[in-house]
Design a protein around this motif. Structure first.
Motif, PDB file in Angstrom:
ATOM      1  N   HIS A  42      18.329   0.057 -17.779  1.00 17.47           N
ATOM      2  CA  HIS A  42      19.390   0.529 -18.677  1.00 17.47           C
ATOM      3  C   HIS A  42      20.126  -0.677 -19.273  1.00 17.47           C
ATOM      4  N   HIS A  43      20.730  -0.447 -20.460  1.00 19.85           N
ATOM      5  CA  HIS A  43      21.438  -1.531 -21.163  1.00 19.85           C
ATOM      6  C   HIS A  43      22.598  -2.126 -20.370  1.00 19.85           C
ATOM      7  N   TYR A  44      23.122  -1.438 -19.375  1.00 14.75           N
ATOM      8  CA  TYR A  44      24.260  -1.969 -18.610  1.00 14.75           C
ATOM      9  C   TYR A  44      23.827  -2.863 -17.456  1.00 14.75           C
ATOM     10  N   GLN A  45      22.529  -3.054 -17.293  1.00 15.98           N
ATOM     11  CA  GLN A  45      22.069  -3.869 -16.172  1.00 15.98           C
ATOM     12  C   GLN A  45      22.374  -5.356 -16.423  1.00 15.98           C
ATOM     13  N   PRO A  46      22.525  -6.129 -15.343  1.00 22.99           N
ATOM     14  CA  PRO A  46      22.794  -7.569 -15.503  1.00 22.99           C
ATOM     15  C   PRO A  46      21.616  -8.285 -16.181  1.00 22.99           C
ATOM     16  N   ASP A  47      21.922  -9.361 -16.914  1.00 25.81           N
ATOM     17  CA  ASP A  47      20.875 -10.136 -17.603  1.00 25.81           C
ATOM     18  C   ASP A  47      19.757 -10.569 -16.666  1.00 25.81           C
ATOM     19  N   VAL A  48      20.138 -10.967 -15.453  1.00 19.49           N
ATOM     20  CA  VAL A  48      19.143 -11.490 -14.512  1.00 19.49           C
ATOM     21  C   VAL A  48      18.099 -10.414 -14.163  1.00 19.49           C
ATOM     22  N   ILE A  49      18.449  -9.158 -14.324  1.00 21.50           N
ATOM     23  CA  ILE A  49      17.510  -8.051 -14.091  1.00 21.50           C
ATOM     24  C   ILE A  49      16.805  -7.688 -15.404  1.00 21.50           C
ATOM     25  N   VAL A  50      17.586  -7.633 -16.476  1.00 24.33           N
ATOM     26  CA  VAL A  50      17.035  -7.230 -17.782  1.00 24.33           C
ATOM     27  C   VAL A  50      15.846  -8.118 -18.188  1.00 24.33           C
ATOM     28  N   GLN A  51      15.889  -9.385 -17.786  1.00 27.02           N
ATOM     29  CA  GLN A  51      14.797 -10.284 -18.198  1.00 27.02           C
ATOM     30  C   GLN A  51      13.432  -9.824 -17.667  1.00 27.02           C
ATOM     31  N   PHE A  52      13.417  -8.975 -16.650  1.00 25.93           N
ATOM     32  CA  PHE A  52      12.134  -8.506 -16.096  1.00 25.93           C
ATOM     33  C   PHE A  52      11.712  -7.148 -16.643  1.00 25.93           C
ATOM     34  N   ALA A  53      12.534  -6.573 -17.497  1.00 28.07           N
ATOM     35  CA  ALA A  53      12.253  -5.203 -17.952  1.00 28.07           C
ATOM     36  C   ALA A  53      11.068  -5.155 -18.911  1.00 28.07           C
ATOM     37  N   ASP A  54      10.239  -4.130 -18.758  1.00 28.14           N
ATOM     38  CA  ASP A  54       9.243  -3.841 -19.787  1.00 28.14           C
ATOM     39  C   ASP A  54       9.917  -3.114 -20.938  1.00 28.14           C
ATOM     40  N   HIS A  55      10.940  -2.298 -20.605  1.00 31.13           N
ATOM     41  CA  HIS A  55      11.706  -1.583 -21.635  1.00 31.13           C
ATOM     42  C   HIS A  55      13.162  -1.553 -21.217  1.00 31.13           C
ATOM     43  N   VAL A  56      14.036  -1.806 -22.186  1.00 27.22           N
ATOM     44  CA  VAL A  56      15.482  -1.658 -21.961  1.00 27.22           C
ATOM     45  C   VAL A  56      15.924  -0.537 -22.888  1.00 27.22           C
ATOM     46  N   GLY A  57      16.711   0.424 -22.396  1.00 28.96           N
ATOM     47  CA  GLY A  57      17.051   1.525 -23.291  1.00 28.96           C
ATOM     48  C   GLY A  57      18.286   2.282 -22.881  1.00 28.96           C
ATOM     49  N   ASP A  58      18.623   3.290 -23.702  1.00 29.79           N
ATOM     50  CA  ASP A  58      19.677   4.233 -23.327  1.00 29.79           C
ATOM     51  C   ASP A  58      19.028   5.362 -22.527  1.00 29.79           C
ATOM     52  N   SER A  59      19.836   6.324 -22.092  1.00 28.63           N
ATOM     53  CA  SER A  59      19.289   7.354 -21.199  1.00 28.63           C
ATOM     54  C   SER A  59      18.185   8.168 -21.878  1.00 28.63           C
ATOM     55  N   LEU A  60      18.350   8.452 -23.160  1.00 33.93           N
ATOM     56  CA  LEU A  60      17.345   9.275 -23.838  1.00 33.93           C
ATOM     57  C   LEU A  60      16.016   8.524 -23.937  1.00 33.93           C
ATOM     58  N   ASN A  61      16.073   7.295 -24.396  1.00 37.53           N
ATOM     59  CA  ASN A  61      14.825   6.537 -24.540  1.00 37.53           C
ATOM     60  C   ASN A  61      14.151   6.292 -23.200  1.00 37.53           C
ATOM     61  N   LEU A  62      14.954   6.038 -22.176  1.00 39.63           N
ATOM     62  CA  LEU A  62      14.359   5.795 -20.855  1.00 39.63           C
ATOM     63  C   LEU A  62      13.720   7.070 -20.311  1.00 39.63           C
ATOM     64  N   SER A  63      14.324   8.240 -20.616  1.00 37.54           N
ATOM     65  CA  SER A  63      13.700   9.512 -20.196  1.00 37.54           C
ATOM     66  C   SER A  63      12.354   9.689 -20.905  1.00 37.54           C
ATOM     67  N   ARG A  64      12.353   9.395 -22.198  1.00 32.93           N
ATOM     68  CA  ARG A  64      11.092   9.530 -22.951  1.00 32.93           C
ATOM     69  C   ARG A  64      10.032   8.592 -22.405  1.00 32.93           C
ATOM     70  N   LEU A  65      10.448   7.372 -22.084  1.00 26.05           N
ATOM     71  CA  LEU A  65       9.483   6.399 -21.558  1.00 26.05           C
ATOM     72  C   LEU A  65       8.931   6.847 -20.213  1.00 26.05           C
ATOM     73  N   ALA A  66       9.829   7.376 -19.357  1.00 29.08           N
ATOM     74  CA  ALA A  66       9.366   7.835 -18.044  1.00 29.08           C
ATOM     75  C   ALA A  66       8.352   8.962 -18.204  1.00 29.08           C
ATOM     76  N   ALA A  67       8.541   9.758 -19.250  1.00 27.34           N
ATOM     77  CA  ALA A  67       7.623  10.878 -19.470  1.00 27.34           C
ATOM     78  C   ALA A  67       6.308  10.424 -20.097  1.00 27.34           C
ATOM     79  N   SER A  68       6.294   9.223 -20.680  1.00 29.94           N
ATOM     80  CA  SER A  68       5.091   8.850 -21.436  1.00 29.94           C
ATOM     81  C   SER A  68       4.282   7.705 -20.815  1.00 29.94           C
TER      82      SER A  68
END
Ligand code: 13P
Ligand code: SF4
Length: 362
Positions: A42-68
């Motif tokens: 999620h966008h509120y995560q610390p930078d040190v975590i965000v750097q490892f993300a495959d996707h950073v998003g809001d709740s709607l986009n993250l729900s869509r990603l989890a479904a796809s």
């Protein structure tokens, strides 16, 4: 590292030598897992975590990603509990969802417990019969989502609350909006629903404030402790100090703050506004501090101020630390990862119905 991180991550977010060592181990574990894992942040995560993300998003986009993202066996969700639960509900049965710290909750989601909501529903249907559609903001437990799914209701996020309300009014003359009174009120007012047609369920007294027959929108009285700290005075102070400033806020802020702001919307909306603004633009942004700081560093040719620097950290979002992320990733490699999130099957079944209704609407 995926290419979108060039825009969202600072060069070296590691704060200390110990953290750098953890970052190196996470990188190694991540590489060893390859396509078996997808890291959602999620966008509120610390930078040190965000750097490892495959996707950073809001709740709607993250729900869509989890479904796809069905090809990844493991979803590691860096966010808060309801987000990981949602990912588990929407992903396929073979996929497993993990969180760096399953104790990362959302105080607003905890403000609506199933027995309280059932009591409210019993009272409301006694007063106005079966004329209500329940809508729950995604910031709620899987149990509340299943409650809505079973009663022809639906989930919404801050990106699609307006569309979901329109859908609900096609089904019935009134709706119960759980658990965030501010998102519910702000969305209803933006639709032109008068205040006299918005009632409030007081969960402490288990009583409705307002006329049940007149009410088109019945709000649960939950709120986000972070976003209700923003004040009209802060908005006015920025306006008088920086003429021409654009003030944008998340719709979990109070009605007064949203009314005085130039715009409100989900975290994705706030990012888009700054990204699409001209160089030299000046913003004050009313949302979680880490996202605001990331916006400031990602777009150095705009000026981005936090509307409130002191009180806008979501402590639950801070619970994802490099050490905990590493424990999950190395645990996955060794076949004994901590932090698995598994929603019981019958809760998942009906909450999936409510979530899929939302995905079909928006
Ligand atoms: P978004 O869906 O806008 O990212 O918001 C989630 C949240 O928890 C805001 O406090
Ligand atoms: Fe929950 Fe508020 Fe934190 Fe969002 S910012 S996760 S609504 S407590």
């Amino acid at each position: 590292m995926p290419k979108h991180h060039a825009e969202t991550t600072r060069k070296n977010p590691a704060g200390s030598i110990a953290e750098e060592a953890l970052v190196a181990r996470i990188t190694k574990a991540r590489e060893a897992l390859g396509g078996r894992v997808v890291i959602l942040c999620h966008h509120y995560q610390p930078d040190v975590i965000v750097q490892f993300a495959d996707h950073v998003g809001d709740s709607l986009n993250l729900s869509r990603l989890a479904a796809s993202r069905k090809e990844a066996r493991y979803i590691v969700f860096c966010g808060v509990y309801f987000m990981a639960e949602t990912a588990d509900i929407l992903s396929s049965p073979e996929q497993e969802v993990y969180m760096p710290d399953p104790d990362a909750g959302c105080p607003m989601a905890d403000m609506a417990r199933l027995e309280q909501v059932e009591r409210c529903w019993g009272e409301l249907t006694r007063l106005v019969g079966e004329t209500i559609v329940p809508i729950t903001y995604v910031n709620s437990s899987a149990e509340i989502k299943q409650f809505c799914g079973r009663r022809n209701g639906v989930v919404c996020t801050s990106s699609n609350a307006a569309k979901v309300m329109d859908w609900a009014f096609e089904q019935a003359p009134r709706l119960l909006f759980l658990p965030d009174q501010n998102l519910g009120r702000n969305t209803a007012l933006a639709k032109g629903i008068p205040k006299e047609e918005i009632a409030l369920w007081d969960r402490g007294k288990a009583r409705l404030q307002g006329d049940p027959n007149r009410a088109k929108v019945i709000l649960w009285d939950g709120f986000c402790p972070v976003h209700v700290r923003f004040t009209p005075e802060q908005v006015m102070r920025f306006r008088s100090r920086y003429p021409g400033i654009r003030i944008i806020v998340h719709p979990e802020c109070t009605e007064e703050v949203v009314r005085l702001a130039d715009g409100s919307g989900s975290t994705e909306y706030l990012i888009r506004e700054v990204r699409e603004a001209e160089s030299g633009s000046v913003f004050a942004v009313g949302t979680e501090l880490r996202l605001v700081k990331r916006l400031a560093s990602t777009f150095p040719d705009r000026t981005v101020y936090p509307l409130d620097e002191e009180h806008s950290i979501c402590v639950d979002m801070s619970r994802s630390t490099p050490g905990r992320l590493l424990a999950v990733l190395e645990g996955l490699l060794e076949g004994r990862a901590p932090g698995k999130i598994q929603v019981p099957a019958e809760t998942a079944e009906w909450s999936r119905v409510a979530l899929e209704r939302m995905l079909a609407i928006s």
